[in-house]
Write a protein that holds these residues in place. Structure first.
Motif, mmCIF file in Angstrom:
data_model
loop_
_atom_site.group_PDB
_atom_site.id
_atom_site.type_symbol
_atom_site.label_atom_id
_atom_site.label_comp_id
_atom_site.label_asym_id
_atom_site.label_seq_id
_atom_site.Cartn_x
_atom_site.Cartn_y
_atom_site.Cartn_z
ATOM 1 N N ARG A 1 40.788 -109.866 -8.383
ATOM 2 C CA ARG A 1 39.511 -109.611 -9.065
ATOM 3 C C ARG A 1 39.300 -110.557 -10.250
ATOM 4 N N TYR B 1 38.216 -113.814 -8.813
ATOM 5 C CA TYR B 1 36.828 -113.813 -8.336
ATOM 6 C C TYR B 1 35.838 -113.859 -9.506
ATOM 7 N N ALA B 2 36.108 -113.074 -10.536
ATOM 8 C CA ALA B 2 35.214 -113.060 -11.696
ATOM 9 C C ALA B 2 35.200 -114.437 -12.379
ATOM 10 N N SER B 3 36.384 -115.026 -12.540
ATOM 11 C CA SER B 3 36.464 -116.342 -13.197
ATOM 12 C C SER B 3 35.768 -117.409 -12.358
ATOM 13 N N VAL C 1 25.449 -115.863 -13.514
ATOM 14 C CA VAL C 1 26.225 -114.623 -13.635
ATOM 15 C C VAL C 1 25.335 -113.420 -13.942
ATOM 16 N N VAL D 1 31.087 -109.138 -11.214
ATOM 17 C CA VAL D 1 31.887 -109.347 -12.425
ATOM 18 C C VAL D 1 32.137 -108.008 -13.117
ATOM 19 N N ALA E 1 34.877 -106.188 -11.604
ATOM 20 C CA ALA E 1 36.167 -106.869 -11.770
ATOM 21 C C ALA E 1 36.690 -106.788 -13.205
ATOM 22 N N LEU E 2 35.815 -106.417 -14.135
ATOM 23 C CA LEU E 2 36.163 -106.523 -15.568
ATOM 24 C C LEU E 2 37.468 -105.844 -15.997
ATOM 25 N N TRP F 1 40.256 -107.957 -14.846
ATOM 26 C CA TRP F 1 40.198 -109.268 -15.502
ATOM 27 C C TRP F 1 40.801 -109.162 -16.912
ATOM 28 N N LEU G 1 36.742 -115.483 -19.341
ATOM 29 C CA LEU G 1 36.489 -114.139 -19.865
ATOM 30 C C LEU G 1 35.864 -114.224 -21.264
ATOM 31 N N TYR H 1 32.295 -115.109 -20.943
ATOM 32 C CA TYR H 1 31.531 -113.940 -20.509
ATOM 33 C C TYR H 1 31.253 -113.017 -21.697
#
Ligand code: NBP
Length: 479
Positions: free
Chosen positions: A323, A326-328, A388, A397, A400-401, A404, A425, A428
């Motif tokens: 996750r 994927y978020a990154s 995003v 995202v 996934a936080l 992450w 992160l 974000y």
């Protein structure tokens, strides 16, 4: 003259591209290389291609049907200028010169301007996919004039990779737009690779998995939302065993990553445009750090003060890493597309972001199913800023936080470098913050440089008389 198109430069990329062109029904392809031995070797190895070989530029031009179209595939920089100078001598107005090398887009802007004065069309076309792509279908990102696209579009479509029935080529925009977008593609590729490498490092050092087990994990990830060429080849690299030592190949490869410069170009351009491509920048810097043996040797004795990161539930840990990756990755693409938007505004290119995502779905190094989601996001909102924030990516995202944050925090405590995970992160969190400490920076700037500031509560530009009575005055000009 019988050849429909010609290729100048017959090293790996040029010879494969020439073979790709020649493999299409009815195509006769002219070929030229500075040293004739390479031309002879190509002809000997591939008689089936029916190449028309030229010994010099005059012969080359004479073998091409009008309007002549030639693709240059030589080393970027001076060699490209040298070839253009020669072609301009033997080509005529209306002919087309395509530079398929990895040119810096500002060079392409300069060359297009100069060549246009002769009446010849000049097209800078980014071509991605390495030698395999050149042979079987690359992703092609041509710039240049709309007229040139009209004329050469069909043949480029015929050799490009195909994704869901559509050829991976589109007219990106005028002059240097194609090479600019290819540069951003490569920058995203750097970030993607670094993120995958960070995921591998965590799985290995914290999860305790072997390279072969991690290969299986990546292969599994490749069936889901992370499905991509880079994830697929990562599994293959990790599965490879060194014949000489019996060790995983990854353990005998020197841990110093090289670079050819397109990642650095992306960051340099983004700095000029004022776009924070932090994920890409960290990926470039991570390669630089790895390739600084003197500094790394000197730092071996530095204190670590790390905490042990013990994982109870390995499956949950693997899912956290997935996750975080994927978020990154979403952040890296979001930043890359922001750079495209800023470049398009700066250089007056009408770039269709959704089309760019489409032509990256096959042929190129960052090819992935995920790009369909980007196309959809821009279809829903063509003016979208910060990819995003599109609903699909914001949701992805968002879910996934927790993972992450656990991964980035855990890595910091354990002393495992995750520059791209961590900076993505931070980006974000910076982006979504309602208030940033930039207010203090602006105050500092006003203190030492009288750079002024704006206020949250009323219009105008202000300056505090820091070395006077510290009252505030309304400033007339901004610095
Ligand atoms: P190289 O980048 O290694 O270039 C070799 C070619 O350039 C040879 O044909 C050579 O001719 C020619 N050349 C040189 Br060097 N100087 C020249 C000059 N002054 N005049 C005429 N020709 C000259 O080849 P490549 O790896 O096939 O890459 C070609 C282009 O495609 C590059 O711009 C590269 O960045 C780009 N690209 C490569 C990849 C990849 O995966 N390799 C992927 C995407 C794009 P000679 O035989 O006479 O020395």
């Amino acid at each position: 003259p019988t050849a429909i198109i010609g290729v100048v430069g017959l090293a790996v990329m040029g010879s494969n591209l020439a073979r790709n062109l020649a493999s299409r029904e009815g195509n006769t392809v002219a070929v030229y290389n500075r040293s004739f031995e390479k031309t002879e070797a190509l002809l000997a190895e591939h008689p089936e291609a029916g190449f028309v070989a030229a010994k010099d530029y005059t012969e080359f031009a004479a073998s091409l049907a009008r309007p002549r179209t030639a693709i240059i595939m030589v080393k970027a920089g001076r060699p490209t200028d040298a070839v253009i100078d020669q072609l301009v001598q033997v080509f005529e107005p209306g002919d087309i010169i395509i530079d398929g090398g990895n040119a810096l887009f500002t060079d392409t802007i300069r060359r297009e301007k100069a060549v246009r004065e002769t009446g010849i069309n000049f097209v800078g076309a980014g071509i991605s996919g390495g030698e395999e792509g050149a042979l079987n279908g690359p992703s092609i990102m041509p710039g240049g004039s709309a007229e040139a696209w009209e004329s050469m579009g069909p043949i480029l479509k015929s050799i490009a990779a195909v994704a869901d029935g559509e050829p991976c080529v589109t007219h990106v925009g005028t002059d240097g737009a194609g090479h600019f977008v290819k540069m951003i593609h490569n920058g995203i590729e750097y970030a993607d690779m670094q993120l995958i490498a960070e995921a591998y490092d965590l799985l290995r050092r914290v999860g305790g998995f072997t390279p072969a087990e991690i290969a299986d994990i990546f292969a599994e990830w490749n069936t889901g939302e992370l499905e991509s060429y880079l994830i697929e080849i990562t599994a293959e690299v990790l599965r490879q065993v060194d014949a000489a030592t019996g060790s995983p190949l990854v353990d005998v490869i020197l841990d110093q990553a090289g670079a050819k410069g397109t990642g650095a170009w992306t960051v340099q351009s983004a700095l000029d445009l004022g776009v924070p491509v932090s994920g890409i920048a960290e990926a470039v810097f991570a390669r630089s750090l790895s390739s600084a043996p003197a500094q790394r040797a000197a730092a071996q004795s530095l204190p670590a003060s790390t905490e042990t990161w013990s994982v109870d539930d390995r499956d949950a840990f693997v899912e956290d890493v997935r996750r975080a990756l994927y978020a990154s990755k979403i952040i890296a693409y979001s930043q890359g597309f922001d750079a495209i938007v800023a470049g398009a505004a700066e250089y007056n290119w009408d770039i269709k972001k959704g089309e760019i995502a489409k032509i990256w779905r096959a042929g190129c190094i960052i090819r992935a199913q995920f790009l369909n989601r980007i196309t959809e996001a821009y279809a829903d909102d063509p003016e979208l800023v910060a990819l995003v924030t599109a609903p699909y990516f914001a949701d992805a995202v968002g879910s996934a936080l927790p993972s992450w944050r656990r991964i980035v925090a855990g890595a910091a405590l354990a002393g495992i470098p995750t520059p791209a995970f961590a900076s993505s992160l931070s980006y974000y969190d910076g982006l979504r913050a309602d208030r940033l400490p930039a207010a203090l920076v602006q105050g500092q700037r006003d203190f030492f440089g009288a750079h002024t500031y704006k206020r949250v509560d009323r219009e105008g530009t202000f300056h505090t008389l820091w070395s006077g009575d510290r009252s505030e005055i309304e400033a007339t000009d901004t610095h």
